[in-house]
Write a protein that holds these residues in place. Structure first.
Motif, mmCIF file in Angstrom:
data_model
loop_
_atom_site.group_PDB
_atom_site.id
_atom_site.type_symbol
_atom_site.label_atom_id
_atom_site.label_comp_id
_atom_site.label_asym_id
_atom_site.label_seq_id
_atom_site.Cartn_x
_atom_site.Cartn_y
_atom_site.Cartn_z
ATOM 1 N N LEU A 4 34.159 -15.354 -78.418
ATOM 2 C CA LEU A 4 33.462 -14.075 -78.174
ATOM 3 C C LEU A 4 31.938 -14.811 -77.781
ATOM 4 O O LEU A 4 31.411 -15.437 -78.504
ATOM 5 N N VAL A 5 31.555 -14.353 -76.444
ATOM 6 C CA VAL A 5 30.450 -14.836 -75.891
ATOM 7 C C VAL A 5 29.410 -13.358 -75.558
ATOM 8 O O VAL A 5 29.754 -12.713 -74.782
ATOM 9 N N GLU A 6 28.238 -13.584 -76.472
ATOM 10 C CA GLU A 6 27.365 -12.205 -76.098
ATOM 11 C C GLU A 6 26.326 -12.759 -74.989
ATOM 12 O O GLU A 6 26.272 -13.970 -75.027
ATOM 13 N N SER A 7 25.852 -11.788 -74.371
ATOM 14 C CA SER A 7 24.583 -11.903 -73.410
ATOM 15 C C SER A 7 24.146 -10.682 -73.292
ATOM 16 O O SER A 7 24.422 -9.802 -73.816
ATOM 17 N N GLY A 8 22.870 -10.602 -72.690
ATOM 18 C CA GLY A 8 22.185 -9.621 -72.309
ATOM 19 C C GLY A 8 20.952 -9.237 -73.224
ATOM 20 O O GLY A 8 20.297 -8.201 -72.856
ATOM 21 N N GLY A 9 20.698 -10.047 -74.311
ATOM 22 C CA GLY A 9 19.678 -9.917 -74.980
ATOM 23 C C GLY A 9 18.193 -10.069 -74.341
ATOM 24 O O GLY A 9 18.508 -10.905 -73.221
ATOM 25 N N ARG A 19 21.258 -3.704 -71.881
ATOM 26 C CA ARG A 19 22.680 -3.649 -72.099
ATOM 27 C C ARG A 19 23.386 -5.232 -72.493
ATOM 28 O O ARG A 19 23.122 -6.034 -71.687
ATOM 29 N N LEU A 20 23.807 -5.138 -73.634
ATOM 30 C CA LEU A 20 24.464 -6.340 -74.074
ATOM 31 C C LEU A 20 26.141 -6.395 -73.725
ATOM 32 O O LEU A 20 26.819 -5.229 -73.547
ATOM 33 N N SER A 21 26.589 -7.614 -73.398
ATOM 34 C CA SER A 21 27.924 -7.803 -73.133
ATOM 35 C C SER A 21 28.555 -8.796 -73.972
ATOM 36 O O SER A 21 27.967 -9.485 -74.487
ATOM 37 N N CYS A 22 29.884 -8.623 -74.230
ATOM 38 C CA CYS A 22 30.588 -9.181 -75.062
ATOM 39 C C CYS A 22 32.168 -9.807 -74.217
ATOM 40 O O CYS A 22 32.781 -8.796 -74.375
ATOM 41 N N VAL A 23 31.870 -11.085 -73.841
ATOM 42 C CA VAL A 23 33.050 -11.425 -73.066
ATOM 43 C C VAL A 23 34.132 -12.194 -74.107
ATOM 44 O O VAL A 23 33.697 -13.090 -74.797
ATOM 45 N N VAL A 24 35.240 -11.649 -74.171
ATOM 46 C CA VAL A 24 36.326 -12.156 -75.011
ATOM 47 C C VAL A 24 37.353 -13.019 -74.391
ATOM 48 O O VAL A 24 37.932 -12.594 -73.398
ATOM 49 N N THR A 90 14.792 -4.552 -83.334
ATOM 50 C CA THR A 90 14.864 -5.976 -83.103
ATOM 51 C C THR A 90 15.781 -6.801 -84.083
ATOM 52 O O THR A 90 15.600 -6.536 -85.351
ATOM 53 N N ALA A 91 16.649 -7.550 -83.410
ATOM 54 C CA ALA A 91 17.621 -8.085 -84.324
ATOM 55 C C ALA A 91 18.227 -9.328 -83.539
ATOM 56 O O ALA A 91 18.168 -9.268 -82.202
ATOM 57 N N VAL A 92 19.150 -9.933 -84.099
ATOM 58 C CA VAL A 92 20.111 -10.763 -83.592
ATOM 59 C C VAL A 92 21.257 -9.679 -83.472
ATOM 60 O O VAL A 92 21.873 -9.377 -84.432
ATOM 61 N N TYR A 93 21.767 -9.465 -82.267
ATOM 62 C CA TYR A 93 23.183 -8.797 -82.313
ATOM 63 C C TYR A 93 24.471 -9.545 -81.857
ATOM 64 O O TYR A 93 24.472 -10.479 -81.225
ATOM 65 N N GLN A 118 28.277 -15.590 -81.116
ATOM 66 C CA GLN A 118 27.243 -16.531 -81.459
ATOM 67 C C GLN A 118 25.882 -15.666 -81.898
ATOM 68 O O GLN A 118 24.957 -15.948 -82.449
ATOM 69 N N GLY A 119 25.827 -14.522 -81.238
ATOM 70 C CA GLY A 119 24.721 -13.441 -81.265
ATOM 71 C C GLY A 119 23.741 -13.787 -79.977
ATOM 72 O O GLY A 119 23.844 -14.761 -79.473
ATOM 73 N N THR A 120 23.145 -12.615 -79.812
ATOM 74 C CA THR A 120 22.034 -12.436 -78.722
ATOM 75 C C THR A 120 20.804 -11.920 -79.379
ATOM 76 O O THR A 120 20.870 -10.875 -79.856
#
Length: 126
Positions: A4-9, A19-24, A90-93, A118-120
């Motif tokens: 799982l790879v998050e991005s957009g933070g 808008r956060l994305s999570c590519v699986v 504010t946080a790691v998502y 891994q979080g964003t």
């Protein structure tokens, strides 16, 4: 292997949107419970929102009306649209994937999920 790879933070002003994305990979989002969690400095990880394999959505009370979860089955990606952001957001998502047949009460528990990204980082300036 499931990834799982998050991005957009990023950094956004209060009142703004992200808008956060999570590519699986290695797992199908349409056959999984997919959730977003967050962890702020010095705080425990908390549930934000989840979507079931059938499209049912579960929201934490503090995000209702501001955040929206969605998914694109063709891209095997889950999104988190966040509006009206404030400093407390504010946080790691983190994005998480769990079993298809997750009990409704289980979506808000991190223990229900098998795989995590891994979080964003999302930082909201006041």
């Amino acid at each position: 292997q499931v990834q799982l790879v998050e991005s957009g933070g990023g950094l956004v002003q209060a009142g703004g949107s992200l808008r956060l994305s999570c590519v699986v990979s290695g797992r199908t989002v349409s056959s999984s419970a997919m959730g977003w969690f967050r962890q702020a400095p010095g705080k425990y990880r908390e549930f934000v929102v989840a979507i079931s394999w059938s499209g049912g959505k579960y929201y934490a009370d503090f995000v209702k009306g501001r955040f929206t979860i969605s998914r694109d089955n063709a891209k095997n990606t889950v999104y988190l649209e966040m509006n009206s952001l404030n400093f407390e957001d504010t946080a790691v998502y983190y994005c998480a994937a769990g079993p298809k047949y997750t009990a409704s009460w289980g979506y808000s528990s991190g223990a229900s999920y098998d795989y995590w990204g891994q979080g964003t980082q999302v930082t909201v300036s006041s």
